[in-house]
Scaffold this motif. Structure first.
Motif, short mmCIF file in Angstrom:
data_model
loop_
_atom_site.label_atom_id
_atom_site.label_comp_id
_atom_site.label_asym_id
_atom_site.label_seq_id
_atom_site.Cartn_x
_atom_site.Cartn_y
_atom_site.Cartn_z
N SER A 216 -2.60 5.47 0.53
CA SER A 216 -3.17 5.15 0.39
C SER A 216 -3.85 3.97 1.16
O SER A 216 -4.39 3.55 2.04
N GLN A 217 -5.57 3.66 1.27
CA GLN A 217 -5.97 2.92 2.24
C GLN A 217 -6.44 1.85 1.84
O GLN A 217 -6.94 0.77 3.29
N GLU A 218 -5.91 1.23 1.32
CA GLU A 218 -5.65 -0.11 0.37
C GLU A 218 -5.30 -0.96 0.30
O GLU A 218 -4.30 -0.13 -0.37
N PRO A 219 -3.86 -2.08 0.06
CA PRO A 219 -3.46 -2.91 -0.77
C PRO A 219 -3.82 -1.90 -1.55
O PRO A 219 -4.37 -2.60 -2.56
N VAL B 84 -6.23 -0.30 6.68
CA VAL B 84 -6.10 -0.91 5.59
C VAL B 84 -5.26 -2.03 4.99
O VAL B 84 -5.62 -2.36 3.83
N GLN C 194 -12.08 9.40 8.67
CA GLN C 194 -12.07 9.85 7.69
C GLN C 194 -12.93 10.49 6.86
O GLN C 194 -14.37 10.57 7.26
N TYR D 74 -9.97 6.40 13.74
CA TYR D 74 -9.46 6.40 12.26
C TYR D 74 -10.58 6.46 11.45
O TYR D 74 -10.47 7.01 10.46
N ALA E 200 -11.54 3.87 2.89
CA ALA E 200 -10.55 4.99 4.16
C ALA E 200 -12.17 4.37 4.39
O ALA E 200 -12.95 5.57 5.20
N ALA F 11 0.80 -1.15 0.41
CA ALA F 11 -0.03 0.11 0.02
C ALA F 11 1.00 0.94 0.10
O ALA F 11 1.40 1.46 0.70
#
Lengths: 467, 230
Positions: A166-169, B62, B134, B130, B72, A162
């Protein structure tokens, strides 16, 4: 799982013992549920068909959750099987195809070791006992007996990337070692985990099947690398070799001694896969291609001969719409195979290998299925399959039940299946397979008697449990 | 939580020393300095620890949560709620309820019990922080007539059926407040499902149970369509 080669039955009958009955497909891994604490439905539409999250779980190497001290699971199947015409038409003493027809049998049981080893390493190894393995001795006497061996297995080393912010892989990547081309795939349009998810152990199957369509299952060792980019593009390159030497674990239980019994490949043979995946709302779609080129010894006991070459190209697609109430899924695949008998044709056959009349042949298989589930509990599936190819009387010779009168591999049929899952680990199934064409014909197809394609229609009532 | 624990432990370890040596000036000074040092180091530890927790929470979000709840917290599938911009207190309360299994609707059991069980208290708060920070995605347009019907119900309730106006707890813009969740932009199918499981007591919600007993499926769909569009 291991297919029976078109040329094999007569040869093997002459030479000794033949495992006529392939192990049923077998997949379901409750030890993953114990590892993640999640229910089967998180990863499966109904086992083994994967949801988007199930695909993610597999691609990340089965590593989500807490490592278990004893990552084991068991599975068993018991079934009632009824073939429309159980008489093989030879009129001889052994004229019954299945001596447990219209009868209930305990078919198979599996033990899985499945789960994560570290945050980057995980897999599954399945060992299956087939209670109704059929063997025919040199005198032509067929009997059922137990047989066990390694089943589908897949071990992975994985990583994720990631980028900053980046908020996801964005990238999932991994290495896989396994024992069946497509067992590593995450879409159920490919063969290893394609429909039907399990079938009757007494089914009479069409003679011809492409190499990538479970033909090499549990006989080869595959190793490869893959990437999954932004949940959108999947690309993989793997190589398959004979599962011998250090890799012999991957074909444990297979008959490696009998000429013609298992596949033996020359060197490392490539497999490729490219797929585009898209998810929106409760839906997902995949369109892809995969293929395989193998150089195969005509006779596994003669590894110094030249090899025949089989090249498979496939296109496949999958659609899923998944929710707690109504779930719809569909898969389709078209496989085109070119068979180049570089070794067998000029030699007029080598050992127990094929004796083709043509130097090259082609074989095509199309499969499509649609499934509906209500509350992930009550399901219905309809499937259609069609295999066509060039006629070759050397490959598809007349023989009772399994042969062909006109040397054609063409077979067409359908499957209708009803499912009820009272709890997520138990599947009660009623499956009916019907043929309109079998090994090139609708009536008197086998070149021996008057057997019709529909005589092979089969009703399969199955109880499938996994804990 | 872990940061606070460190802080409290430090004070407790200093205070008895100060009392014991109360009459001696030098020792008082030393104690005061010691206390100050201890406090400042506790504060530093707390800050460091808090940052570590935030980082750990972001990593989990993540690498794990995003597989269902999207990047997010903006999930794609309506089976999984959008979490971006959700109220922090609501999130931590739900994660604890999933962890101790007191939230037991079928989806909670199927998807979240196992995942929540792996989170320690610090991570629960870290993840709540977290996702609450967002930016939520913009609402999705829908059927105007249904939206208007839902808006009316959301803002006014229905006295004749003892349905309280949603706005009174969830806010004028459905932004939520403390333990009352943000609903703006949420998947319509998820909102309907939650209303159903709360109404049928599959999901515990002491506040909501009495307020929606008369809510019909058509009402649920309308209010959900309105919320999804916000």
């Amino acid at each position: 799982m291991r297919s029976i080669e078109p040329f094999l039955p007569l040869k093997a009958l002459c030479s000794g013992v033949l495992l006529l009955v392939a192990l049923p497909h077998a997949h379901a891994v409750p030890s993953y549920a114990r590892q993640t604490g999640q229910a089967c439905v998180a990863c499966h539409i109904s086992f083994p068909e994967l949801t988007a999250y199930g695909r993610y779980f597999k691609l990340t190497g089965y590593t989500i959750g807490d490592r278990q001290l004893f990552p084991v699971a068991v599975m068993a199947q018991a079934s009632y099987n009824s073939i429309r015409n159980n008489d093989d038409g030879t009129g001889s003493g052994a004229s019954v195809i299945n001596n447990r027809n219209n009868d209930a049998v305990f078919s198979a049981a599996s033990l899985f070791v499945a789960g994560k080893a570290t945050d980057y390493l995980g897999g599954f190894v399945q060992y299956t006992y087939n209670n109704v393995s059929s063997s025919t001795d040199a005198n032509g006497i067929t009997s059922l007996k137990g047989h066990s061996g390694l089943d589908n297995s897949d071990i992975r080393l994985v990583g994720k990337y990631a980028g900053s912010g980046s908020q996801e892989p964005e990238l999932i990547y991994g290495l896989t070692v396994h024992n069946n081309p497509t067992v590593q795939d995450v879409w159920n349009s490919t063969s290893a985990f394609g429909f039907p998810y399990t079938a009757s152990p007494f089914a009479v199957n069409p003679a011809a099947k492409t190499q990538v369509d479970n033909t090499l299952a549990q006989q080869v060792a595959g190793m490869g690398g893959y990437i999954f980019l932004k949940k959108s593009i999947y690309a993989e390159l793997s190589f398959y070799r004979t599962a011998d030497g250090a890799f012999s674990f991957f074909r444990a239980g297979q008959d490696t001694a009998t000429p013609g019994a298992v596949a033996r490949l020359r060197g490392y043979n490539p497999y490729w896969r490219l797929a585009w995946n898209h998810e929106w709302g409760p839906n997902s779609v995949m369109v892809g291609t995969y293929g395989l080129r193998v150089n195969r010894y005509p006779d596994n006991s003669m590894p110094s001969t030249p090899t025949d070459q089989y090249t498979d190209y496939a296109v496949d697609a999958q659609f899923q719409s998944v929710s707690g109430v109504h779930t719809y899924t569909a898969q389709a695949a078209y496989i085109w195979e070119k068979q180049d008998y570089k070794a067998s044709f000029p030699a007029g056959g080598i050992g127990a290998g094929p004796v083709p009349i043509n130097a090259t042949n082609n074989l095509q298989t199309f499969k499509v299925k649609g499934t509906y589930y209500y509350q992930r509990k009550y399901g219905a599936t309809v499937a259609y399959f069609n295999t066509t190819g060039s006629a070759d009387a050397g490959l598809y010779a007349p023989a009772a039940v399994t042969g062909s009168a006109n040397g054609s591999p063409n077979s067409t049929g359908y499957i209708v299946e009803l499912n009820y899952l009272p709890i997520q680990n138990v599947r009660l199934m009623l499956q009916y397979t019907g043929f309109t064409k079998f090994n090139g014909g609708g009536t008197a197809y086998d070149g021996v008697g008057t057997r019709s394609a529909r005589d092979n229609n089969l009703l399969f009532a199955n109880v499938w449990v996994a804990f | 939580m872990r940061a606070i624990t460190v802080y409290k432990t430090s004070i407790a370890s200093v205070q008895p020393t100060a009392k014991k040596n109360g009459g001696v000036a030098m020792k008082r000074i030393a104690t005061t300095v010691g206390l100050a040092l201890a406090l400042s180091s506790s504060a530093a530890l707390a800050a460091e620890s808090s940052e570590a927790i935030n980082n750990a929470a972001a990593k989990v979000a993540v690498n794990l949560c995003s597989s269902c709840h999207g990047p997010a917290g903006n999930s794609i599938s309506p089976t999984f709620p959008k979490l971006a911009g959700q109220q922090k207190m609501y999130l931590s309360a739900q994660l604890r309820a999933l962890k101790d299994k007191s939230r037991s609707d079928p989806e909670a059991h199927d998807y979240m019990w196992g995942i929540a069980a792996t989170l320690d208290e610090a991570l629960v708060d870290g993840l709540a922080g977290y996702y609450s920070s967002q930016t939520p995605a913009t609402g999705k347009p829908g059927d105007p007539a249904l939206i208007a019907q839902g808006k009316h119900l959301f803002e006014n309730g229905d006295d004749s059926r003892k349905i309280t106006a949603c706005v009174s707890c969830h806010g004028a813009n459905a932004e939520g407040n403390t333990i009352f969740p943000r609903l703006a932009g949420q998947h319509a199918a998820y909102v309907v499902r939650q209303l159903q499981v709360i109404q049928t007591n599959l999901r515990k919600s002491s506040v909501m149970h009495g307020l929606i007993t008369e809510l019909k499926l058509t009402d649920m769909k309308a209010v959900a369509e309105f919320l999804q569009s916000k």
